[in-house]
Design an enzyme around this catalytic site. Structure first.
Site, PDB file in Angstrom:
ATOM      1  N   ASP A 185       0.853  -1.187   0.000  1.00 22.90           N
ATOM      2  CA  ASP A 185       0.000   0.000   0.000  1.00 22.90           C
ATOM      3  C   ASP A 185       0.888   1.236   0.000  1.00 22.90           C
ATOM      4  O   ASP A 185       1.795   1.367   0.831  1.00 22.90           O
ATOM      5  CB  ASP A 185      -0.905  -0.007   1.232  1.00 22.90           C
ATOM      6  CG  ASP A 185      -1.973   1.068   1.144  1.00 22.90           C
ATOM      7  OD1 ASP A 185      -3.065   0.773   0.623  1.00 22.90           O
ATOM      8  OD2 ASP A 185      -1.698   2.208   1.597  1.00 22.90           O
ATOM      9  N   ASN A 193      -2.400  12.995  -4.176  1.00 21.46           N
ATOM     10  CA  ASN A 193      -3.454  13.475  -5.074  1.00 21.46           C
ATOM     11  C   ASN A 193      -3.933  14.867  -4.691  1.00 21.46           C
ATOM     12  O   ASN A 193      -4.146  15.728  -5.549  1.00 21.46           O
ATOM     13  CB  ASN A 193      -4.631  12.503  -5.071  1.00 21.46           C
ATOM     14  CG  ASN A 193      -4.372  11.277  -5.915  1.00 21.46           C
ATOM     15  OD1 ASN A 193      -3.610  11.322  -6.885  1.00 21.46           O
ATOM     16  ND2 ASN A 193      -5.004  10.165  -5.568  1.00 21.46           N
ATOM     17  N   HIS A 198      -4.021  14.533  -9.526  1.00 18.33           N
ATOM     18  CA  HIS A 198      -4.173  13.118  -9.858  1.00 18.33           C
ATOM     19  C   HIS A 198      -3.110  12.638 -10.837  1.00 18.33           C
ATOM     20  O   HIS A 198      -2.796  11.444 -10.879  1.00 18.33           O
ATOM     21  CB  HIS A 198      -5.568  12.865 -10.430  1.00 18.33           C
ATOM     22  CG  HIS A 198      -6.647  12.961  -9.389  1.00 18.33           C
ATOM     23  ND1 HIS A 198      -6.911  11.952  -8.488  1.00 18.33           N
ATOM     24  CD2 HIS A 198      -7.526  13.960  -9.102  1.00 18.33           C
ATOM     25  CE1 HIS A 198      -7.905  12.313  -7.696  1.00 18.33           C
ATOM     26  NE2 HIS A 198      -8.297  13.522  -8.042  1.00 18.33           N
ATOM     27  N   ASP A 202      -1.185   9.203 -10.457  1.00 17.89           N
ATOM     28  CA  ASP A 202      -1.119   8.186 -11.511  1.00 17.89           C
ATOM     29  C   ASP A 202       0.327   7.824 -11.819  1.00 17.89           C
ATOM     30  O   ASP A 202       0.653   6.650 -12.049  1.00 17.89           O
ATOM     31  CB  ASP A 202      -1.814   8.685 -12.776  1.00 17.89           C
ATOM     32  CG  ASP A 202      -3.324   8.783 -12.617  1.00 17.89           C
ATOM     33  OD1 ASP A 202      -3.850   8.224 -11.636  1.00 17.89           O
ATOM     34  OD2 ASP A 202      -3.967   9.415 -13.478  1.00 17.89           O
ATOM     35  N   GLU A 228      -4.673   2.390  -4.326  1.00 19.45           N
ATOM     36  CA  GLU A 228      -3.217   2.410  -4.231  1.00 19.45           C
ATOM     37  C   GLU A 228      -2.672   1.125  -3.606  1.00 19.45           C
ATOM     38  O   GLU A 228      -1.526   1.074  -3.168  1.00 19.45           O
ATOM     39  CB  GLU A 228      -2.755   3.610  -3.394  1.00 19.45           C
ATOM     40  CG  GLU A 228      -3.122   3.564  -1.917  1.00 19.45           C
ATOM     41  CD  GLU A 228      -4.504   4.116  -1.620  1.00 19.45           C
ATOM     42  OE1 GLU A 228      -4.759   4.460  -0.458  1.00 19.45           O
ATOM     43  OE2 GLU A 228      -5.329   4.198  -2.559  1.00 19.45           O
TER      44      GLU A 228
END
Length: 319
Positions: A185, A193, A198, A202, A228
């Protein structure tokens, strides 16, 4: 002649072997030169022997390539190989008869003249059309299946595809050597973010996916479990080996450069392993998830093994 050797080139392409243009050029050029030398102005069969032998050779080579091609559509490939082989033998028979009695001989005109050859070409064309159509459909279905099974952003297996393949792996004969499972994680991903957009999030997900695929074997399974969170199944790996791989993934991630110069987030891992007697995927995920929760509770950026719930040394990105 170019068509015959194009079939050979296509057959090699099915075996992922590249063909350059110069490899296709010699046969047509040799046939053309033989035709010119053999008085093309007055003979309907100028260069005929070279043409027949070259065609038999090109189709024979295509048949051999097709026969050894490994494909999900093996029956269609084998059928196409047999058709190419029969056509190659037919042209070889034409060449032999051409030498023995010439193009005006009764046997040649009866069995190997224009009309019988036209029939063979028709059979070959129909066979090629149906087989290539079947192969094309198979390729499209394969691509659609891959798109359905892959996460569109990272290119890793999506959750459903990973779970399905992992279940098969643990139920197969390879499970006798045990397996290890890693849950990962990205730490404070929501903050990435919120603070950087974002696009930055990404980029971090894609970078972590690249680090994973670079650290594992081709036989290992790597998937995006959700958001994630990522999941890895390592058949035959021990707990210690899986923990070492998790640390290697973080090292690779820290060595990557964000397009905007931003540091990638650290990662927390929960690791578990199993042997041949216990191979329940749901149970493994539950245990790894508990270890992952422990890693986060102890400060994140660490690998926690389910066997001891003690963290490995924290991997720091820098000061």
């Amino acid at each position: 002649m170019a068509g015959a050797f194009s079939i050979w080139a296509g057959a090699r392409a099915l075996r992922h072997r590249k063909i350059s243009g110069w490899q296709l050029a010699p046969a047509p050029l040799i046939t053309f030169c033989a035709s010119v030398v053999d008085d093309a102005e007055s003979s309907l069969w100028s260069g005929g022997l070279v043409y027949l032998v070259m065609t038999a050779t090109g189709l024979g080579m295509a048949a051999a390539e097709l026969w050894f091609t490994r494909s999900a559509q093996s029956r269609a490939i084998k059928f196409l190989s047999l058709i190419a082989a029969l056509t190659s033998l037919y042209y070889l028979g034409r060449a032999i008869t051409f030498v023995l009695e010439g193009p005006d001989g009764s046997a040649f005109r009866t069995f190997f003249g224009y009309a019988p050859a036209a029939l063979m070409h028709l059979i070959l064309l129909v066979s090629l059309s149906f087989t290539i159509n079947a192969l094309s459909n198979s390729h499209v279905i394969k691509r659609l299946r891959e798109r359905a099974e892959r996460d569109h952003l990272t290119g890793l297996l999506n959750r459903g595809a990973f779970l399905g393949l992992a279940e098969k792996e643990l139920a197969g004969p390879a499970s006798q050597d045990g397996a290890a499972l890693i849950l990962a994680d990205l730490d404070y991903f929501k903050a990435v973010n919120d603070e950087h957009g974002h696009a930055a999030g990404d980029a971090a997900l894609c970078a972590f996916a690249q680090a994973c695929t670079a650290s594992v074997r081709s036989t290992d399974l790597v998937g995006r479990y959700g958001g994630e969170e990522f999941i890895l199944l390592l058949p035959g790996a021990t707990q210690q080996r899986a923990e070492a791989i998790a640390l290697d993934i973080s090292r690779r991630l820290s060595a990557m450069a964000d397009p905007d110069g931003l540091p990638y987030p650290t990662v927390s891992y929960g690791v578990t392993s199993t042997d041949a007697t216990v191979s329940d995927l749901s149970f493994m995920i539950q245990v790894a998830d508990t270890a992952l929760y422990s890693a986060k509770a102890q400060g994140r950026d660490r690998v926690v093994g389910a066997d001891s719930m003690e963290p490995l040394p924290t991997f720091h990105r820098g000061p």
